[in-house]
Scaffold this motif. Structure first.
Motif, mmCIF file in Angstrom:
data_model
loop_
_atom_site.group_PDB
_atom_site.id
_atom_site.type_symbol
_atom_site.label_atom_id
_atom_site.label_comp_id
_atom_site.label_asym_id
_atom_site.label_seq_id
_atom_site.Cartn_x
_atom_site.Cartn_y
_atom_site.Cartn_z
ATOM 1 N N VAL A 1 -1.250 0.861 3.139
ATOM 2 C CA VAL A 1 -2.356 1.675 2.622
ATOM 3 C C VAL A 1 -2.726 2.758 3.649
ATOM 4 N N GLN B 1 1.202 4.804 -4.298
ATOM 5 C CA GLN B 1 0.099 4.210 -5.070
ATOM 6 C C GLN B 1 0.628 3.187 -6.072
ATOM 7 N N ILE C 1 2.143 0.082 -4.185
ATOM 8 C CA ILE C 1 1.121 -0.749 -3.534
ATOM 9 C C ILE C 1 0.301 -1.501 -4.571
ATOM 10 N N LEU D 1 -9.013 -3.365 -1.919
ATOM 11 C CA LEU D 1 -7.878 -2.475 -1.666
ATOM 12 C C LEU D 1 -7.414 -1.761 -2.929
ATOM 13 N N VAL E 1 -6.926 2.253 -2.599
ATOM 14 C CA VAL E 1 -5.669 2.950 -2.913
ATOM 15 C C VAL E 1 -5.925 4.094 -3.883
#
Length: 535
Positions: A342, A382, A385, A408, A412
């Protein structure tokens, strides 16, 4: 048939108990486990220590080596580091065999009872984690008792005893048998448990058990070899190093050290066959590491000779650097790696922002293309993740880790939005270049000033996230207030310039759009800070 079913049932309980105990230990270790792995350096000895500790916690050398394959595949661990951790994993896995070799079946019901009561009636997460460890411990020994009871009737079959003794006379067959058993059930701890169950019933002498034990250690490599399928060539090398290390160790013990190890473990426990096997397992792995550790770099070189670096491999690029699904087996470490990814995504978004402002201030189409390139990378990151976070959210996590995963998801998306605003600015640059629009010196100074503040806030937010530093949050809020004030002030001064004819309508529209995009960048920085504060 009845014996086989009972043995399988006991093995199932043993494996489930071991996994449950490992899950509890991992949750209890949490950030500590992540920090242990972060201590990895190019120092191979440190790698051995880390591998031993991590494997003792997660209760599986197979899981530890699969994790190493994942690290190597992600490019965050080199082969020199990997060989140390693999050696340490072999030592760490002996902990389970040592535990089950002691006659602790009598306390298994006590552990189960206390574990169930704590799990059902306690509301504290830490207590539930401790309860899970107790439940796993109790189930593991219940499974061990099942296996011992299952093999008891085999003592009446002289043919079975003779076939096991045959392995002592023909070590190669014993090694192949151990390799096959461990390769099938994917756990050297479980195959060692079966071996100890047989020994505790007087069914297998030490001379026959040792070749099977050596084979178990080679068989545990099957898991890491399977996990390297479809991974990078470097990950395949890590799995091959694991196999090479254990094969060399087995040859040393079969050809040279078999007699000394037999004498030594018999001297330690003259009458307890289960303890003899557990001690032999530990001595095999510790001595193997001590002998081969000085030659670690040569094992790496040997594997590189077997699998040389190709031209295509040296030019290969990866979408994500730190993410690998193999690491999901140790969720706390997977979470730490996700955080690194990240932050890396945030750096790419920051580069996009820098390039977009350069494209506008210097009328650079080259910088426009740079911005578009970084924006494309951020979009890919993006997606990757978020998919990884979704899988991680289904893993066994403690409450604190689960909260981090949830936050998170939002972080993100905030970082991706910063990259979107950078792309918006580059679109403004295209218009400025196409129409050859000019900005007054005052406007350029104002644009530069608010950009500097917004970018500073974004970089501080990323640092705040990386360090989990709640003290930085107030600083981010303060700069956000300054950016908001500048946004209002510059819109007012822009109207004054427009009224005095110092600015064209087209340039003015671009100026206002730029202010809006940079103010939003600072807003997203605040969102990131809010998520750090909420954690």
């Amino acid at each position: 048939m009845e014996i086989a079913i009972s043995l399988l049932g006991g093995l199932g309980l043993f494996l489930y108990g071991m996994n449950l105990m490992a899950e509890g230990l991992q949750k209890a270790a949490g950030d500590k486990l992540k920090r242990i792995v972060e201590k990895l350096t190019s120092n191979t000895v440190m790698g051995v220590i880390v591998g031993t500790v991590v494997t003792a916690i997660i209760q599986s050398s197979s899981a530890a080596t699969v994790m190493v394959v994942g690290f190597v595949n992600a490019g965050i661990m080199n082969l020199t580091q990997a060989i140390g951790v693999i050696m340490g994993a072999n030592i760490g896995t002996t902990v389970t065999a040592q535990i089950v070799s002691f006659k602790l079946e009598a306390i298994a019901p006590v552990a189960l009872g206390i574990g169930i009561i704590l799990y059902l009636f306690s509301k504290k997460q830490r207590t539930k984690e401790f309860a899970t460890i107790l439940l796993g411990f109790g189930i593991l020994f219940t499974g061990m008792e099942f296996m011992k009871d299952a093999v008891k009737p085999l003592a009446e079959y002289e043919g079975f005893r003779q076939s096991l003794i045959y392995f002592g006379k023909h070590p190669l067959l014993g090694i192949l048998a151990g390799f096959a058993i461990t390769g099938i059930i994917q756990s050297s701890s479980a195959s060692m448990g079966m071996l100890i169950a047989l020994a505790s019933q007087g069914l297998i002498p030490l001379s026959a058990a040792l070749p099977i034990l050596y084979g178990d250690n080679i068989g545990t490599c099957v898991t890491s070899l399977i996990s390297s399928i479809g991974a990078s060539r470097n990950a395949k090398r890590a799995a091959t190093m694991h196999l090479t290390f254990n094969v060399i160790g087995t040859l040393i013990f079969v050809l040279v050290l078999n007699y000394p190890i037999t004498k030594f473990v018999t001297w330690l426990d003259p009458t307890d066959a289960a303890r003899q096997i557990a001690n032999a397992h530990t001595i095999f792995n510790v001595v193997n590491v001590l002998i081969l550790l000085p030659f670690a770099k040569y094992i790496v070189k040997l594997v590189l000779k077997m699998m040389p670096i190709t031209e295509e491999e040296s030019e290969a690029t990866v979408r994500t650097k730190y993410l690998d699904e193999r690491i999901l087996q140790t969720p706390s470490i997977a979470l730490g790696n996700t955080m690194k990814e990240v932050i890396r995504m945030g750096d790419k978004a920051n580069h996009a922002l820098e390039a977009s402002m350069d494209s506008l201030l210097n009328k650079s189409m080259e910088s426009v293309k740079k911005t578009e390139k970084y924006e494309e990378i951020v979009n890919i990151l993006q997606k990757d993740i978020l998919n990884y976070l979704l899988k991680l959210s289904k893993s066994p996590l403690n409450d604190e880790e689960r909260n981090k995963v949830d936050l998170l998801f939002n972080t993100v998306n905030d970082i991706e939005r910063v990259s979107d605003h950078a792309e918006n600015i580059s679109e403004l640059s295209k218009i400025a270049i196409e129409k050859d629009l000019q900005f007054s010196q005052s406007a350029i100074e104002e644009m530069t000033n608010i950009y500097t503040k917004s970018q500073e806030n974004f970089k501080t937010a990323l640092k705040c996230l990386e360090e989990d530093n709640k003290e930085m949050v107030s600083k981010i809020y303060k700069v956000e207030d300054e950016v908001d004030a500048l946004d209002k002030l510059y819109k007012k001064t822009h109207m004054e310039r427009l009224n005095k004819g110092k600015c064209t309508i087209d340039s003015g529209v671009l100026f206002l759009d730029l202010l809006t995009n940079l103010e939003r960048v600072s807003d997203h920085s605040c969102n990131i800070a809010n998520q750090v504060k909420a954690n």
